[in-house]
Design an enzyme around this catalytic site. Structure first.
Site, PDB file in Angstrom:
ATOM      1  N   ASP A  18       0.867  -1.168   0.000  1.00 39.18           N
ATOM      2  CA  ASP A  18       0.000   0.000   0.000  1.00 39.18           C
ATOM      3  C   ASP A  18       0.911   1.229   0.000  1.00 39.18           C
ATOM      4  O   ASP A  18       2.120   1.117   0.223  1.00 39.18           O
ATOM      5  CB  ASP A  18      -0.882  -0.037   1.257  1.00 39.18           C
ATOM      6  N   ASP A  20      -0.028   5.260   1.016  1.00 39.70           N
ATOM      7  CA  ASP A  20      -0.135   6.227   2.108  1.00 39.70           C
ATOM      8  C   ASP A  20      -0.092   5.536   3.463  1.00 39.70           C
ATOM      9  O   ASP A  20      -0.801   4.567   3.708  1.00 39.70           O
ATOM     10  CB  ASP A  20      -1.439   7.016   2.003  1.00 39.70           C
TER      11      ASP A  20
END
Length: 269
Positions: A18, A20
């Site tokens: 992922d 952020d």
């Protein structure tokens, strides 16, 4: 008859990351709003709206209705904007805005996977025009971001693929089918409970600075919990040749910033 001495080659292995709060230490929406506002490239309302939306999203979770509302808002914001303008602005702002926010632990982990011969894949709800250059800078093998429909070089306002929640698992499965990964041998890293579907399809799920729901689930299932605490500019360290340059990122919730910037630049003589 098969030769019993023959050992078939192992399937390629992938590590899915992922973006952020997993690779960078902040929301990219919040990271981009301040410098763009200070340079007069977006108005205060757009900056605050972007930051507030990301804050609410992170604090309250993201059910189906919130996800759809966010997607609709992004579609309305980008309709008619020039794609090449967006790409140019992303290229200009990658290093200065987010480079200092990259977790040293994330960069080192990516380097470790690459040294083992693993593919590194960034999956993010961020628009692919942002995700792709980030992945390239990190030395990642591939990336999948949210894909907006493009007509005659401009965003139509429709979303072809929203790389969020369940769709991250869909993206991982598609890549596995295309590239021969056995997902049971693959790893995934994320901070968010919205990525539980992705964690559930790989054999080695890891949670990074998890939200409350994900931390509880990790404890129940025995998933490793990693603490990333040291954001350090990539340009100040050498963790591998592919990581010797900076990184930049923008979030889908920051569509008001980088799309707004593209529109503003386009209007200048």
């Amino acid at each position: 008859m098969a030769d019993p001495r023959f050992t078939p080659p192992a399937s390629p292995v992938a590590a899915f990351f992922d973006l952020d709060k997993t690779i960078i230490a902040s929301s990219s929406a919040l990271a981009f709003s301040k410098p763009l506002l200070s340079r007069g490239l977006i108005n205060r309302r757009a900056a605050l709206k972007s930051a507030y939306a990301q804050l609410v999203f992170s604090l309250s979770g993201a059910d189906a209705s919130k996800t759809e509302r966010m997607r609709a808002e992004i579609s309305a914001l980008c309709r008619g904007w020039d794609v090449e303008q967006v790409r140019a602005i992303v290229a200009e702002t990658l290093h200065d805005v987010v480079d200092p926010l990259v977790y040293a632990e994330a960069a080192e982990l990516i380097a470790e996977h690459r040294e083992k011969g693993h593919d590194v894949i960034v999956l993010s709800a961020t628009g692919e025009e942002v995700v792709s250059p980030i992945a390239e800078m990190l030395g990642a093998t591939h990336s999948v971001g949210t894909r907006m429909q493009i007509v005659d070089g401009r965003y139509s306002g429709e979303v072809d693929f929203y790389c969020y929640g369940e769709n991250k698992a869909v993206a991982a499965k598609r890549l596995a089918a295309e590239r021969g990964y056995d997902l049971a041998d693959c790893a995934a890293y994320t901070d968010s409970s919205t990525d539980i579907p992705l964690l559930e399809v790989v054999g080695s799920p890891h949670v990074v600075n998890p939200d409350r729901l994900l931390r509880r689930l990790a404890a129940e299932r025995g998933w490793p919990v990693l603490a990333f605490t040291h954001p350090v500019p990539l340009r100040t360290r050498l963790v591998g040749p592919a990581l010797a340059v900076g990184i930049g990122v923008g979030a889908v919730a920051a569509g008001a910033t980088w799309y707004g910037l593209a529109k503003r630049r386009k209007s200048k003589p």
